[in-house]
Design an enzyme around this catalytic site. Structure first.
Site, mmCIF file in Angstrom:
data_model
loop_
_atom_site.group_PDB
_atom_site.id
_atom_site.type_symbol
_atom_site.label_atom_id
_atom_site.label_comp_id
_atom_site.label_asym_id
_atom_site.label_seq_id
_atom_site.Cartn_x
_atom_site.Cartn_y
_atom_site.Cartn_z
ATOM 1 N N HIS A 236 -51.713 -16.729 51.345
ATOM 2 C CA HIS A 236 -51.015 -17.690 50.472
ATOM 3 C C HIS A 236 -51.691 -17.830 49.112
ATOM 4 C CE1 HIS A 236 -54.166 -20.434 51.611
ATOM 5 N NE2 HIS A 236 -53.804 -20.410 52.874
ATOM 6 N N HIS A 237 -52.816 -17.139 48.926
ATOM 7 C CA HIS A 237 -53.489 -17.095 47.622
ATOM 8 C C HIS A 237 -53.839 -18.503 47.101
ATOM 9 C CE1 HIS A 237 -52.096 -13.010 47.903
ATOM 10 N NE2 HIS A 237 -50.842 -13.403 47.858
ATOM 11 N N CYS A 238 -54.203 -19.383 48.002
ATOM 12 C CA CYS A 238 -54.548 -20.774 47.629
ATOM 13 C C CYS A 238 -53.398 -21.447 46.880
ATOM 14 C CB CYS A 238 -55.813 -20.844 46.770
ATOM 15 S SG CYS A 238 -57.215 -19.975 47.437
ATOM 16 N N ALA A 239 -52.162 -21.039 47.175
ATOM 17 C CA ALA A 239 -51.009 -21.579 46.447
ATOM 18 C C ALA A 239 -49.861 -21.817 47.419
ATOM 19 C CB ALA A 239 -50.607 -20.622 45.326
#
Ligand SMILES: Cc1ncc(COP(=O)(O)O)c(C=O)c1O
Length: 280
Positions: A236-239
């Site tokens: 989730h790429h920290c997003a």
């Protein structure tokens, strides 16, 4: 998330600027969200999940018109383009060492002098004091020492300086331009893959290709392509809220850097075809 922690502590409302279908910020909505009650705008200069380059100079001007400050997270911009904090009129600008070919655990925070001088220290410790007295209290050192309590990460800071010198010697604009070529080449190449959807197609983009493939989970693609010697990032790429907005819980992300080559993009595309063939 840091703003959620702070909001729980001191109480304020967080408003979120929506994104358009191509991953660009909805600037009309941003204008509407700003009011005289807005204290701070916090925004990525470049999205790590989509690659979108946000119009931070315009956002700063609009924030300032409403008496708000702007803090820009430049972790994904500083390694790829010249950043002129004064031209942007950023109140605060931050980036991480490990994204500019430097070490982990160290980074840079720029702040306007008057703002930093007005702010209290956030930690106590060695080197951040001027005088200490049990009777008269403590006075603090001038900036930046006021904010640098305790023994600093000396080795990391020296290494970060060297990394920045290297980036400057290559030329950050040249790095960005090369990554742009790699991105265009890869974007064109994945265009022919059936069921592949690129997330982040804004006109102003940095060298990030985020995608999902119908019928294949991103984690599986990441795991298998790794076995073929290609390192991409999945997840989730920290997003998480951003990915949820696009209706996915993970993407595959190929990121291009100064040292990548067109041949490597070819290898990536070839491996991607093979992996998709395996999982479908
Ligand atoms: C845009 C952006 N901001 C912040 C971070 C986190 O930086 P750090 O781990 O140095 O706090 C990252 C990636 O790790 C990032 O891509």
């Amino acid at each position: 998330m840091p703003w959620q922690l702070l909001a729980a502590e001191i109480g304020f409302t967080i408003k979120v600027v929506p994104v358009e279908a191509n991953g660009a910020l909805d600037m009309g909505a941003y204008r509407e969200l700003l009011s005289e009650r807005t204290k701070l705008v916090a925004v990525n200069h470049v999205s790590n999940a989509l690659g979108t380059i946000n119009p931070v100079q315009e956002m700063a001007a609009l924030a300032h018109q409403h008496g708000a400050l702007i803090l820009i997270d430049g972790a994904q911009a500083a390694p790829h383009q010249v950043v002129d904090v004064q031209a942007i009129n950023a109140d605060f600008y931050a980036f991480s060492g490990h994204k500019v070919y430097g070490p982990t655990g160290v980074g840079v925070l720029y702040g306007k002098q008057a703002l930093l001088e007005a702010m209290p220290p956030w930690q106590g410790g060695g080197e951040m004091i001027k005088t200490v007295s049990f009777d008269a209290g403590t006075t603090f050192a001038a900036i930046p020492h006021k904010f640098e309590a305790g023994t600093p990460a000396i080795a990391e800071v020296i290494a970060l300086g060297r990394a920045l010198e290297w980036v400057e010697s290559v030329g950050v604009n040249a790095i960005g331009a090369w990554e742009g070529q790699l991105l265009d080449y890869a974007t064109q190449a994945v265009g022919g893959i059936d069921g592949l959807r690129i997330l982040g197609t804004a006109p102003h983009k940095a060298g990030v290709l985020s995608f999902v493939v119908e019928g294949a989970h991103s984690q599986d693609i990441g795991l298998l392509i790794d076995q073929l010697g290609i390192a991409i990032r999945t997840g989730h790429h920290c997003a998480q809220p951003l990915l949820a907005h696009f209706g996915v819980d993970a993407t595959c992300r190929a990121s291009f850097a100064a040292y990548n080559t067109l041949e490597e993009v070819d290898s990536f595309i070839e491996a991607l075809h093979r992996v998709i063939g395996m999982v479908r």
